[in-house]
Design a protein around this motif. Structure first.
Motif, mmCIF file in Angstrom:
data_model
loop_
_atom_site.group_PDB
_atom_site.id
_atom_site.type_symbol
_atom_site.label_atom_id
_atom_site.label_comp_id
_atom_site.label_asym_id
_atom_site.label_seq_id
_atom_site.Cartn_x
_atom_site.Cartn_y
_atom_site.Cartn_z
ATOM 1 N N LEU A 34 0.816 -1.218 0.000
ATOM 2 C CA LEU A 34 0.000 0.000 0.000
ATOM 3 C C LEU A 34 0.847 1.264 0.000
ATOM 4 N N ALA A 35 1.902 1.294 0.789
ATOM 5 C CA ALA A 35 2.736 2.502 0.865
ATOM 6 C C ALA A 35 3.364 2.825 -0.482
ATOM 7 N N ARG A 36 3.865 1.820 -1.173
ATOM 8 C CA ARG A 36 4.469 2.047 -2.493
ATOM 9 C C ARG A 36 3.421 2.558 -3.475
ATOM 10 N N MET A 37 2.222 1.981 -3.415
ATOM 11 C CA MET A 37 1.141 2.406 -4.302
ATOM 12 C C MET A 37 0.759 3.862 -4.049
ATOM 13 N N SER A 46 1.955 -2.607 4.176
ATOM 14 C CA SER A 46 1.366 -3.577 3.263
ATOM 15 C C SER A 46 0.214 -4.272 3.955
ATOM 16 N N ILE A 47 -0.710 -4.785 3.161
ATOM 17 C CA ILE A 47 -1.742 -5.657 3.695
ATOM 18 C C ILE A 47 -1.370 -7.063 3.266
ATOM 19 N N GLY A 48 -1.436 -7.985 4.204
ATOM 20 C CA GLY A 48 -1.034 -9.351 3.914
ATOM 21 C C GLY A 48 -2.106 -10.332 4.342
ATOM 22 N N GLY A 117 4.098 -3.170 8.570
ATOM 23 C CA GLY A 117 4.845 -2.020 8.087
ATOM 24 C C GLY A 117 6.118 -1.814 8.871
ATOM 25 N N GLY A 118 6.800 -0.762 8.469
ATOM 26 C CA GLY A 118 8.046 -0.425 9.141
ATOM 27 C C GLY A 118 8.862 0.530 8.307
ATOM 28 N N GLU A 119 10.104 0.635 8.704
ATOM 29 C CA GLU A 119 11.020 1.537 8.021
ATOM 30 C C GLU A 119 11.581 0.886 6.760
ATOM 31 N N ASP A 120 12.056 1.721 5.871
ATOM 32 C CA ASP A 120 12.755 1.254 4.670
ATOM 33 C C ASP A 120 14.046 2.052 4.577
#
Length: 156
Positions: A34-37, A46-48, A117-120
């Motif tokens: 989701l964050a990338r989108m 992300s949803i998993g 989620g988290g950091e990148d």
């Protein structure tokens, strides 16, 4: 005119993919980044979805990046530092860095759906203690080392 950083449910569902971690034959997670989108670059959400009997990734820990999980539906097990913790909808788990080794497991009879989620960060070190491996990521490059071959670095 629409705001380009809103991810609609239909778009997230259309973008769903399935990932299996190459070091865990029980790993099979379906979802969307989701964050990338939404155009985010410094954080991940992300949803998993884990089907019954499946696991998220290989059991691992992070040295630098923080992670979290929020359960939306179903019931699951967070395997953290050798212990199992049963989770249900509304439960939140944080993995502050450096984290304890962890993974999500679905031992139930229905899908486990959660946000993660988290950091990148540009550089990360992750250990896979059950596999005797360490992953070092610098930008787009990843190197793998044997944990057991690591040696202490003495004074300069």
């Amino acid at each position: 005119m629409s705001y380009p950083h809103i991810v609609r449910k239909a778009a997230a569902q259309e973008a769903e993919g399935t990932f299996s971690h190459p070091w865990n034959p029980a790993s099979e997670i379906t979802g969307s980044q989701l964050a990338r989108m939404a155009g985010l670059k410094r954080s991940m959400v992300s949803i998993g979805r884990l089907k019954p009997g499946k696991e998220s990734f290989a059991y691992h820990l992070h040295h630098n990046e923080e992670e979290w999980v929020y359960i939306l539906s179903g019931r699951g097990t967070a395997h953290i530092d050798g212990e199992d913790y049963e989770l249900e909808p509304g439960d939140f788990v944080g993995f502050p860095a450096p984290s304890k080794a962890h993974q999500m497991i679905n031992r139930g009879s229905e899908d486990l759906v959660y946000l993660m989620g988290g950091e990148d960060l540009p550089c990360e070190v992750a250990d896979f203690p059950k596999l005797d491996r360490r992953m070092v990521r610098t930008g787009d490059k990843i190197k793998i080392y044997k944990l057991s071959e690591g040696k202490e670095f003495g004074p300069l």
